[in-house]
Scaffold this motif. Structure first.
Motif, short mmCIF file in Angstrom:
data_model
loop_
_atom_site.label_atom_id
_atom_site.label_comp_id
_atom_site.label_asym_id
_atom_site.label_seq_id
_atom_site.Cartn_x
_atom_site.Cartn_y
_atom_site.Cartn_z
N SER A 152 126.76 25.50 -3.26
CA SER A 152 126.15 25.01 -4.49
C SER A 152 126.27 26.03 -5.63
N THR A 153 126.21 25.50 -6.86
CA THR A 153 126.19 26.40 -8.02
C THR A 153 124.77 26.64 -8.50
N ASP A 154 123.79 25.85 -7.98
CA ASP A 154 122.44 26.00 -8.51
C ASP A 154 121.32 25.97 -7.46
N GLN A 155 121.58 25.48 -6.26
CA GLN A 155 120.52 25.39 -5.24
C GLN A 155 120.33 26.75 -4.56
N THR A 156 119.12 27.29 -4.64
CA THR A 156 118.87 28.59 -4.02
C THR A 156 118.34 28.46 -2.60
N GLU A 157 117.90 27.26 -2.20
CA GLU A 157 117.37 27.07 -0.84
C GLU A 157 118.52 26.85 0.16
N ILE A 158 118.31 27.32 1.38
CA ILE A 158 119.34 27.19 2.43
C ILE A 158 119.04 26.02 3.37
N CYS A 159 117.80 25.95 3.85
CA CYS A 159 117.44 24.96 4.87
C CYS A 159 117.51 23.53 4.33
N VAL A 160 117.28 23.36 3.03
CA VAL A 160 117.11 22.03 2.43
C VAL A 160 118.29 21.10 2.68
N PHE A 161 119.50 21.66 2.87
CA PHE A 161 120.67 20.80 3.11
C PHE A 161 120.55 20.07 4.46
N CYS A 162 119.70 20.58 5.34
CA CYS A 162 119.55 19.96 6.66
C CYS A 162 118.11 19.60 7.02
N HIS A 163 117.15 20.36 6.54
CA HIS A 163 115.75 20.10 6.93
C HIS A 163 114.84 20.00 5.71
N THR A 164 113.74 19.28 5.88
CA THR A 164 112.68 19.25 4.87
C THR A 164 111.34 19.29 5.59
N PRO A 165 110.36 19.94 5.03
CA PRO A 165 109.05 19.99 5.70
C PRO A 165 108.31 18.64 5.65
N HIS A 166 108.68 17.79 4.69
CA HIS A 166 107.98 16.51 4.52
C HIS A 166 108.98 15.38 4.28
N ASP A 167 108.55 14.14 4.56
CA ASP A 167 109.40 12.97 4.32
C ASP A 167 110.78 13.11 4.95
N SER A 169 124.05 15.27 -0.23
CA SER A 169 123.32 13.99 -0.24
C SER A 169 122.10 14.13 0.66
N LEU A 170 120.93 14.23 0.03
CA LEU A 170 119.71 14.55 0.79
C LEU A 170 118.69 13.43 0.77
N ASN A 171 117.92 13.35 1.85
CA ASN A 171 116.86 12.36 1.95
C ASN A 171 115.71 12.71 1.02
N ASN A 172 115.31 13.98 1.02
CA ASN A 172 114.18 14.45 0.22
C ASN A 172 114.54 15.76 -0.46
N PRO A 173 115.19 15.67 -1.65
CA PRO A 173 115.57 16.90 -2.35
C PRO A 173 114.35 17.75 -2.65
N SER A 174 114.55 19.06 -2.82
CA SER A 174 113.40 19.92 -3.12
C SER A 174 112.85 19.56 -4.50
N ASN A 175 111.54 19.67 -4.66
CA ASN A 175 110.92 19.36 -5.95
C ASN A 175 111.46 20.26 -7.05
N ALA A 176 111.76 21.51 -6.69
CA ALA A 176 112.23 22.47 -7.68
C ALA A 176 113.62 22.10 -8.20
N ARG A 177 114.39 21.38 -7.38
CA ARG A 177 115.76 21.06 -7.79
C ARG A 177 116.16 19.68 -7.26
N PRO A 178 115.79 18.63 -8.00
CA PRO A 178 116.03 17.26 -7.52
C PRO A 178 117.51 16.93 -7.34
N THR A 179 118.41 17.56 -8.12
CA THR A 179 119.84 17.34 -7.90
C THR A 179 120.51 18.69 -7.66
#
Ligand code: HEC
Ligand code: HEC
Ligand code: HEC
Ligand code: HEC
Length: 231
Positions: free
Chosen positions: A48-63, A125-135
């Motif tokens: 990514s050029t802007d996403q700083t999170e690593i886990c988000v591409f595969c896991h989310t804590p909610h939804d 393509s994520l089920n629940n993008p992080s709130n900090a970075r919706p796209t």
């Protein structure tokens, strides 16, 4: 008394802090140095050029996309209808099941890998993008796996790969005659007694000295293969 007892809790405290720092660092450092770090700090070409999170591409804590066979999943599953299943005259497993055509309620661990590795779904393509970075934007607009790590999405894609999604139990070991007792396996992992992609691969790190291929056990001397096969 004080002089004797004081250093011990002090030392223990330091050790606890050190261990905590090491283990939390180890998880991040492990995956951060692999091609599964798809964030801005990624080392591969697909990042990514802007996403700083690593886990988000595969896991989310909610939804999460959740069924009882998968861990808090966040990556859009593939809609591929059929991948085909391995077969040969000496293949003894009887329940090797097609993993194409699954949905959120029936996906197996191998479907998690194929959600990116059949090449049909964008890695961002994520089920629940992080709130900090919706796209999330990908470098060079490269969103899908196209090289040798793309196992394919045809109805025969998995016919030429090591079988997955079948039960490896004592009965199979007895029928085959060349398998270790499933209860005695070390390093590798079964999921609900089944062989899946992640039986051989750990998507977070690699035990192989080359650091390649996210392997649970080194391929040097084919140790990985000999973890299950008694040959
Ligand atoms: C590229 C995809 C991917 C990324 C990125 C990823 N994981 Fe996973 N993770 C998986 C898959 C697939 C599984 C299921 C297979 C398994 O258990 O190894 C899993 C399983 C897990 C599990 C349950 C099994 C276990 O090992 O305890 C935990 C906990 C976990 N991941 C945490 C994390 C954390 C924390 C991060 C970020 C630092 C992360 N993962 C990043 C794909 C990923
Ligand atoms: C969120 C998407 C995603 C998921 C889910 C995912 N991967 Fe990957 N994986 C990638 C990307 C992107 C690459 C880099 C591909 C490239 O460079 O062409 C990669 C690379 C790999 C590689 C090659 C590593 C190397 O060093 O060459 C292996 C092996 C691999 N993945 C296995 C798995 C397995 C097994 C699973 C499931 C347990 C899994 N992946 C889940 C995105 C994913
Ligand atoms: C029986 C063990 C085993 C199983 C099961 C397995 N793999 Fe692998 N995989 C390996 C080994 C070993 C390698 C490294 C091969 C090499 O270096 O030539 C590998 C390599 C890969 C690569 C890198 C290919 C490349 O050339 O870039 C990907 C991607 C991959 N596996 C994904 C998967 C997926 C997805 C599944 C489930 C459908 C899966 N693997 C099931 C053992 C396994
Ligand atoms: C997690 C355990 C596990 C690992 C690791 C593993 N296998 Fe397997 N493999 C199995 C099981 C179980 C079968 C199914 C045997 C059967 O039903 O006949 C199988 C099937 C096979 C078959 C097909 C046998 C046939 O009769 O058609 C071959 C060949 C094979 N494995 C080779 C390998 C190689 C090479 C490696 C290392 C890259 C490897 N396996 C790693 C568990 C494993």
């Amino acid at each position: 008394m004080n002089a004797q007892t004081k250093p011990n809790p002090g030392l223990a405290g330091i050790l606890v802090a050190l261990l905590a720092a090491l283990s939390s660092g180890a998880i991040a450092a492990g995956i951060a140095d692999t091609k599964h770090n798809l964030s801005v700090t990624g080392t591969g070409t697909i990042k990514s050029t802007d996403q700083t999170e690593i886990c988000v591409f595969c896991h989310t804590p909610h939804d999460a996309i959740k069924n009882d066979n998968i861990p808090l999943w966040n990556h859009t599953l593939s809609t591929t209808a059929a991948y085909g299943t391995y077969s040969s005259p000496t293949f003894d497993a009887t329940d090797a099941a097609e993993i194409g055509g699954v949905d959120a309620t029936t996906a197996a661990v191998s479907n998690l890998c194929l959600s990116c590795h059949d090449g049909s779904v964008a890695v961002n393509s994520l089920n629940n993008p992080s709130n900090a970075r919706p796209t999330t934007t990908m470098a060079g607009g490269v969103t899908n796996i196209t090289g040798s790590a793309n196992l394919g999405s045809s109805s025969t894609a998995l016919k030429n790969d090591h079988p997955v999604n079948f039960t490896y139990d004592a009965a199979l070991a007895a029928a085959d005659g060349g398998l270790k007792a499933p209860g005695s396996l070390t390093g590798v992992k079964l999921f609900n007694d089944k062989v899946q992609c992640a039986s051989c691969h750990d998507p977070h790190t690699s035990q192989d000295p080359t650091g390649m291929a996210f392997l649970r056990v080194s391929m040097s001397g084919s140790t990985l293969c000999l973890s299950c096969h008694d040959k």
